[in-house]
Design a protein around this motif. Structure first.
Motif, mmCIF file in Angstrom:
data_model
loop_
_atom_site.group_PDB
_atom_site.id
_atom_site.type_symbol
_atom_site.label_atom_id
_atom_site.label_comp_id
_atom_site.label_asym_id
_atom_site.label_seq_id
_atom_site.Cartn_x
_atom_site.Cartn_y
_atom_site.Cartn_z
ATOM 1 N N THR A 35 0.974 -1.221 0.180
ATOM 2 C CA THR A 35 0.467 -0.123 -0.502
ATOM 3 C C THR A 35 1.015 1.234 0.083
ATOM 4 N N LEU A 36 1.743 1.119 0.918
ATOM 5 C CA LEU A 36 3.185 2.335 0.657
ATOM 6 C C LEU A 36 3.228 2.485 -0.310
ATOM 7 N N ALA A 37 3.810 1.252 -1.031
ATOM 8 C CA ALA A 37 5.260 1.996 -2.525
ATOM 9 C C ALA A 37 3.377 1.809 -3.076
ATOM 10 N N THR A 38 2.870 1.649 -3.376
ATOM 11 C CA THR A 38 1.699 2.327 -4.381
ATOM 12 C C THR A 38 1.202 4.238 -4.303
ATOM 13 N N PHE A 39 1.369 3.923 -3.063
ATOM 14 C CA PHE A 39 1.278 5.447 -3.223
ATOM 15 C C PHE A 39 2.175 6.641 -3.256
ATOM 16 N N LEU A 40 3.357 6.280 -2.630
ATOM 17 C CA LEU A 40 4.503 6.509 -3.118
ATOM 18 C C LEU A 40 4.662 6.519 -5.039
ATOM 19 N N ASN A 41 4.809 5.376 -5.492
ATOM 20 C CA ASN A 41 4.739 5.300 -7.303
ATOM 21 C C ASN A 41 3.446 6.693 -7.428
ATOM 22 N N PHE A 42 2.483 6.696 -6.781
ATOM 23 C CA PHE A 42 1.565 7.721 -7.422
ATOM 24 C C PHE A 42 2.049 8.941 -6.823
ATOM 25 N N TRP A 43 2.720 9.303 -5.911
ATOM 26 C CA TRP A 43 3.091 10.257 -5.754
ATOM 27 C C TRP A 43 3.883 11.395 -5.970
ATOM 28 N N ALA A 44 5.250 10.144 -7.005
ATOM 29 C CA ALA A 44 6.551 10.760 -7.199
ATOM 30 C C ALA A 44 5.748 11.126 -8.827
#
Length: 302
Positions: A35-44
């Motif tokens: 979940t954290l990795a997906t969020f950060l990928n979208f954020w980047a």
């Protein structure tokens, strides 16, 4: 589409110091890590940022090297700023009088050490926001006004420049910030951020915390390579990021992300028993409980 709350201090300080000694030992599940990795990928990729900061980033190191006219073999220091109006930077000073004092010290250091390249990356929110929110004191303008002429080994990347901050960080020997959340993103990528201000993740086990201008310049004099984090330190950064982004920040089902308006079928949804998250939030406000896991089901919840 989240809200933050706090008792007796600004919620934007993200006051998690009291709970961190326990939470730093809590291992994330595979689902939480994903979940954290997906969020950060979208954020980047500016897919879930407050504004579309950089939707088409220039990510090739060669292109960035050429555009900024960086010198091959010269140590690269990259500084990432907040906007001057950001509440996250107000009264968050440690060993510097302000964010601008820190920046001016860095420029002075680069001026005294012409063998290094210094890149100052202005926050995209200086320009990539509605006109009413654009900064009236952009860092580039303030630096150029103070240092005339600007030394040849200093580059300023303005807020609307599409150069990728993530690629810059990979290229640099030192990545240094004041009170930006970007440093936590760097830690999650295995890069140790140098922190000059009192940002919430300072002192949590995966940053280099600067205490003064002398401390900063002394470390710059002796640092020759990019500092990578250990797997243990990266895991600490992941735990803190998850605690902040998914357990401290409150996601209200009734909050419409597009225009930040409440959408109600009935006012009964705001009454006790109408919405689980609102019930937990009101209970924390009244009782003084921590604002953590407000929008996460408790073990006994149906």
């Amino acid at each position: 589409d989240t809200l933050m709350f706090s008792h007796a201090r600004p919620a934007t300080e993200v006051p998690l110091d009291d709970i961190w000694p326990t939470e730093e030992h809590r291992r994330l599940s595979n689902v939480e890590t994903g979940t954290l990795a997906t969020f950060l990928n979208f954020w980047a990729r500016s897919k879930n940022t407050p504004f579309p900061y950089n939707t088409t980033p220039v990510s090739a190191p060669e292109a960035i090297h050429a555009e900024l006219e960086l010198r091959f073999g010269a140590p690269l220091i990259v500084a990432y700023t907040n906007t001057s109006w950001d509440i996250a930077v107000i009264d968050r000073d440690v060993g510097f009088g302000s964010m601008f004092d820190w920046l001016f010290e860095l420029v002075d250091y680069a001026r005294r050490n012409p063998d290094i390249d210094l890149v100052i990356r202005a926050h995209p929110a200086e320009k990539m926001v509605p006109r009413a929110l654009q900064s009236r004191t952009p860092v580039g303008k303030e630096i150029r006004a103070r240092f005339r002429p600007l030394p040849a080994n200093i580059r300023i990347v303005e807020g609307d420049n599409p150069i990728s901050s993530y690629t810059l960080a990979e290229m640099a020997q030192v990545n240094i910030l004041y009170a930006s959340r970007f440093g936590l993103e760097l830690a999650l990528r295995g890069i140790r951020p140098w922190i000059a201000g009192a940002v919430t993740y300072r002192g949590k086990g995966f940053t280099l915390d600067l205490e003064s201008a002398d401390h900063m310049t002394g470390l710059l004099d002796t640092t020759s390579s990019n500092q990578r984090l250990t797997e243990t330190e990266i895991e600490l950064a992941q735990r803190f990021a998850y605690l902040w982004f998914f357990r401290y920040e409150v996601r209200l089902p009734l909050l419409h992300p597009a225009d930040k308006r409440f959408v109600l079928n009935s006012f009964r949804e705001l009454a006790p028993g109408g919405d689980q998250t609102i019930d937990k939030l009101c209970d924390a406000i009244v009782t003084g409980k921590r604002f953590v896991d407000i929008s996460t089901p408790s073990p006994g919840d149906a």
